[in-house]
Design an enzyme around this catalytic site. Structure first.
Site, PDB file in Angstrom:
ATOM      1  N   VAL A  82       0.818  -1.234   0.000  1.00 15.95           N
ATOM      2  CA  VAL A  82       0.000   0.000   0.000  1.00 15.95           C
ATOM      3  C   VAL A  82       0.841   1.268   0.000  1.00 15.95           C
ATOM      4  O   VAL A  82       0.295   2.373  -0.060  1.00 15.95           O
ATOM      5  CB  VAL A  82      -1.016   0.035   1.166  1.00 15.95           C
ATOM      6  CG1 VAL A  82      -2.054  -1.057   1.009  1.00 15.95           C
ATOM      7  CG2 VAL A  82      -0.336  -0.050   2.531  1.00 15.95           C
ATOM      8  N   ARG A  83       2.184   1.124   0.092  1.00 13.10           N
ATOM      9  CA  ARG A  83       3.085   2.290   0.134  1.00 13.10           C
ATOM     10  C   ARG A  83       2.782   3.140   1.366  1.00 13.10           C
ATOM     11  O   ARG A  83       2.278   2.640   2.342  1.00 13.10           O
ATOM     12  CB  ARG A  83       3.014   3.125  -1.157  1.00 13.10           C
ATOM     13  CG  ARG A  83       3.021   2.308  -2.452  1.00 13.10           C
ATOM     14  CD  ARG A  83       4.237   1.432  -2.604  1.00 13.10           C
ATOM     15  NE  ARG A  83       4.247   0.788  -3.926  1.00 13.10           N
ATOM     16  CZ  ARG A  83       4.917  -0.314  -4.210  1.00 13.10           C
ATOM     17  NH1 ARG A  83       5.595  -0.955  -3.261  1.00 13.10           N
ATOM     18  NH2 ARG A  83       4.899  -0.832  -5.416  1.00 13.10           N
ATOM     19  N   ASN A 138       8.165  -3.233   2.371  1.00 13.73           N
ATOM     20  CA  ASN A 138       9.241  -2.685   1.518  1.00 13.73           C
ATOM     21  C   ASN A 138       9.043  -1.199   1.233  1.00 13.73           C
ATOM     22  O   ASN A 138       8.971  -0.768   0.093  1.00 13.73           O
ATOM     23  CB  ASN A 138       9.396  -3.494   0.220  1.00 13.73           C
ATOM     24  CG  ASN A 138       8.165  -3.477  -0.673  1.00 13.73           C
ATOM     25  OD1 ASN A 138       7.040  -3.363  -0.198  1.00 13.73           O
ATOM     26  ND2 ASN A 138       8.375  -3.588  -1.976  1.00 13.73           N
ATOM     27  N   LYS A 180       9.408 -10.692   6.185  1.00 10.67           N
ATOM     28  CA  LYS A 180       9.554 -10.897   4.750  1.00 10.67           C
ATOM     29  C   LYS A 180      11.022 -10.973   4.369  1.00 10.67           C
ATOM     30  O   LYS A 180      11.812 -10.095   4.717  1.00 10.67           O
ATOM     31  CB  LYS A 180       8.880  -9.732   4.005  1.00 10.67           C
ATOM     32  CG  LYS A 180       8.994  -9.776   2.500  1.00 10.67           C
ATOM     33  CD  LYS A 180       8.091 -10.838   1.879  1.00 10.67           C
ATOM     34  CE  LYS A 180       8.378 -11.025   0.398  1.00 10.67           C
ATOM     35  NZ  LYS A 180       7.562 -10.208  -0.465  1.00 10.67           N
ATOM     36  N   HIS A 203      10.258 -13.799  -0.953  1.00 13.81           N
ATOM     37  CA  HIS A 203      10.306 -13.459  -2.380  1.00 13.81           C
ATOM     38  C   HIS A 203      11.277 -14.457  -3.005  1.00 13.81           C
ATOM     39  O   HIS A 203      12.481 -14.341  -2.827  1.00 13.81           O
ATOM     40  CB  HIS A 203      10.765 -12.018  -2.606  1.00 13.81           C
ATOM     41  CG  HIS A 203      10.741 -11.636  -4.056  1.00 13.81           C
ATOM     42  ND1 HIS A 203       9.823 -10.765  -4.572  1.00 13.81           N
ATOM     43  CD2 HIS A 203      11.487 -12.058  -5.108  1.00 13.81           C
ATOM     44  CE1 HIS A 203      10.012 -10.650  -5.891  1.00 13.81           C
ATOM     45  NE2 HIS A 203      11.028 -11.418  -6.229  1.00 13.81           N
ATOM     46  N   LEU A 221       7.339  -8.405 -10.772  1.00 14.19           N
ATOM     47  CA  LEU A 221       8.298  -9.438 -10.390  1.00 14.19           C
ATOM     48  C   LEU A 221       7.687 -10.347  -9.329  1.00 14.19           C
ATOM     49  O   LEU A 221       6.999  -9.844  -8.447  1.00 14.19           O
ATOM     50  CB  LEU A 221       9.582  -8.798  -9.849  1.00 14.19           C
ATOM     51  CG  LEU A 221      10.450  -8.138 -10.929  1.00 14.19           C
ATOM     52  CD1 LEU A 221      11.564  -7.322 -10.298  1.00 14.19           C
ATOM     53  CD2 LEU A 221      11.035  -9.214 -11.857  1.00 14.19           C
ATOM     54  N   HIS A 253       2.506   1.865  -8.440  1.00 18.46           N
ATOM     55  CA  HIS A 253       3.600   2.791  -8.774  1.00 18.46           C
ATOM     56  C   HIS A 253       2.978   3.947  -9.542  1.00 18.46           C
ATOM     57  O   HIS A 253       1.989   3.750 -10.254  1.00 18.46           O
ATOM     58  CB  HIS A 253       4.635   2.118  -9.679  1.00 18.46           C
ATOM     59  CG  HIS A 253       5.443   1.051  -9.017  1.00 18.46           C
ATOM     60  ND1 HIS A 253       6.574   1.305  -8.290  1.00 18.46           N
ATOM     61  CD2 HIS A 253       5.271  -0.287  -8.969  1.00 18.46           C
ATOM     62  CE1 HIS A 253       7.081   0.167  -7.825  1.00 18.46           C
ATOM     63  NE2 HIS A 253       6.303  -0.814  -8.217  1.00 18.46           N
ATOM     64  N   ALA A 273       8.611  -2.410 -11.514  1.00 21.40           N
ATOM     65  CA  ALA A 273       7.877  -3.678 -11.479  1.00 21.40           C
ATOM     66  C   ALA A 273       6.724  -3.580 -10.498  1.00 21.40           C
ATOM     67  O   ALA A 273       6.913  -3.145  -9.364  1.00 21.40           O
ATOM     68  CB  ALA A 273       8.813  -4.799 -11.057  1.00 21.40           C
TER      69      ALA A 273
HETATM   70  C1  NCD Z   1       6.540  -5.203  -5.730  1.00 18.97           C
HETATM   71  C2  NCD Z   1       6.579  -3.702  -5.382  1.00 18.97           C
HETATM   72  O1  NCD Z   1       6.449  -2.889  -6.291  1.00 18.97           O
HETATM   73  O2  NCD Z   1       6.730  -3.378  -4.205  1.00 18.97           O
HETATM   74  N1  NCD Z   1       6.675  -5.336  -7.156  1.00 18.97           N
HETATM   75  C3  NCD Z   1       6.292  -6.389  -7.897  1.00 18.97           C
HETATM   76  O3  NCD Z   1       6.570  -6.392  -9.096  1.00 18.97           O
HETATM   77  N2  NCD Z   1       5.624  -7.396  -7.384  1.00 18.97           N
HETATM   78  C4  NCD Z   1       7.587  -5.922  -4.982  1.00 18.97           C
HETATM   79  C5  NCD Z   1       7.420  -7.410  -4.988  1.00 18.97           C
HETATM   80  O4  NCD Z   1       6.474  -7.937  -4.420  1.00 18.97           O
HETATM   81  O5  NCD Z   1       8.252  -8.087  -5.593  1.00 18.97           O
HETATM   82 ZN    ZN Z   2       4.854  -8.064  -3.479  1.00 18.57          ZN
END
Ligand code: NCD
Ligand code: ZN
Length: 357
Positions: free
Chosen positions: A22-23, A47, A111, A148, A231, A263, A275
């Site tokens: 959710v950033r 992350n 994680k 991951h 990804l 994003h 990604a």
């Molecule tokens: C995810 C992200 O943007 O935080 N990106 C993705 O492509 N899935 C990171 C992740 O889960 O690998």
């Molecule tokens: Zn993810």
């Protein structure tokens, strides 16, 4: 009642999302309500920049998520810590304590990002052996390990990185921590689906809607389509079929995790595009479409509403949500702070719609 081709509505126990980004900051107000409208709980990925590595940071982050919930929402963020080479096992003990109390924001997992594997993973783990004391603490505390599952070596073909991770990293890890509950996140290959299927009761996997619906052709249809880039990257059709088989098998160790990863559009539509696919606004609809196409709508409730809670050792939700078979056009964009957010399949017609709660 058994859903069939003629099924026009499908009612499920309230589902959860077991893998979500959710950033932070002003974009929370767009993305958190999308998830809260669909799911009762979600596993919030850590992350951020900087990553969420302490109990204090996770609790504060949960507070910011709760602050943007629509009035009356009972959505619960389930928090996670980001493993680094330097995380102190004492932090895991502190995290374990948040699960005992009736916390508004329990920390239920940590994680593992191999350093450099994906978005904001620079601070990730460089060698799993360095975090063995932390993994021992997690096994003791009952915290789940979320992985991951891709190696990061530039020598390994991008499309093979998940399969190589299983052989080189996951199999030894599984052997060394037999009681640790491990979730291989967002699996994308037949190798991963079969590994998890055969790996025993403490290993599970989440599967995204987009990996059930699309193969890697989607990234290149009529030109390069950055909104389909995530990804681990979409794989070939044989892998998609193996994921559909796993998700619809009824096996309780496969469950829903959207990996919705917003994003700003200008950073996806870029020479070095980010990604991540954004699906939170229509997640259940996309999963329903995938299960329907496989003739397996009767398996959606287990996958979306039961298996994850059971594996995490959390109560199943009460209440229900209903999907209706009806064509609707998805929004093309949402505000995203000062930027815009373009969802996967924006402006396209989906065949299932989630009815308001
Ligand atoms: C995810 C992200 O943007 O935080 N990106 C993705 O492509 N899935 C990171 C992740 O889960 O690998
Ligand atoms: Zn993810």
């Amino acid at each position: 009642m058994h859903p069939t081709d003629a099924t026009t509505t499908l009612t499920l126990t309230r589902p959860d999302d077991w893998h979500l980004h959710v950033r932070d900051g002003d974009v929370l107000g767009t993305v958190v309500p999308h998830t809260a409208a669909q799911f009762a709980r979600a596993i919030i990925m850590p992350n951020l920049k900087p990553p969420v590595t302490t109990v204090e940071q996770a609790q504060a982050y949960a507070g910011r998520i709760r602050a943007v919930l629509p009035p009356g929402s009972d959505f619960t963020p389930l928090m996670t810590l980001y493993l680094t080479d330097r995380l102190d096992p004492a932090e895991i003990r502190r995290a374990g304590a948040t699960r005992a109390a009736t916390h508004q924001a329990p920390i239920v997992a940590a994680k593992l990002y191999p350093a450099g594997a994906t978005t904001n993973s620079d601070a990730g783990v460089t060698d799993i052996r360095r975090i063995y004391p932390v993994l021992e603490a997690m096994q003791r505390e009952g915290l789940l390990l979320l992985v991951h599952g891709e190696v990061t070596s530039p020598d390994i073909d991008l499309f093979d990185r998940e399969a190589v991770f299983i052989e080189e990293q996951l199999i030894p890890l599984r052997r060394d921590f037999p009681e640790l509950r491990i979730v291989m996140e967002h699996i994308t290959t037949r190798e991963a689906a079969h590994y998890v299927r055969d790996a025993g009761p403490h290993t599970a996997a989440t599967i995204t809607a987009h990996h059930l619906l699309f193969n890697r052709n989607a990234i290149f249809t009529g030109g390069i389509r950055p909104h389909y880039y995530c990804l681990p990257v979409l794989k070939r059709e044989t892998h998609r079929l193996a994921l559909v088989e796993a998700a619809t098998s009824g096996n309780p160790r496969f469950f829903l995790g959207t990996d919705s990863a917003p994003h700003p559009a200008h950073l996806k539509e870029h020479a070095s595009g980010c990604a991540g696919c954004y699906t939170a606004h229509a997640a259940l609809e996309m999963y329903a479409q995938a299960f329907d196409a496989a003739g397996a709508l009767d398996k959606l409730e287990g996958f979306a509403s039961f298996h994850g809670a059971d594996f995490y050792g959390l109560p199943r939700n009460s209440g229900t949500r209903t999907l209706q078979r009806m064509d609707w056009q998805t929004p093309t964009q949402f505000p995203f702070g000062a930027a815009e957010l373009k969802p996967l399949q924006g402006g396209e017609t989906l065949p299932w719609k989630l009815l308001p709660a």
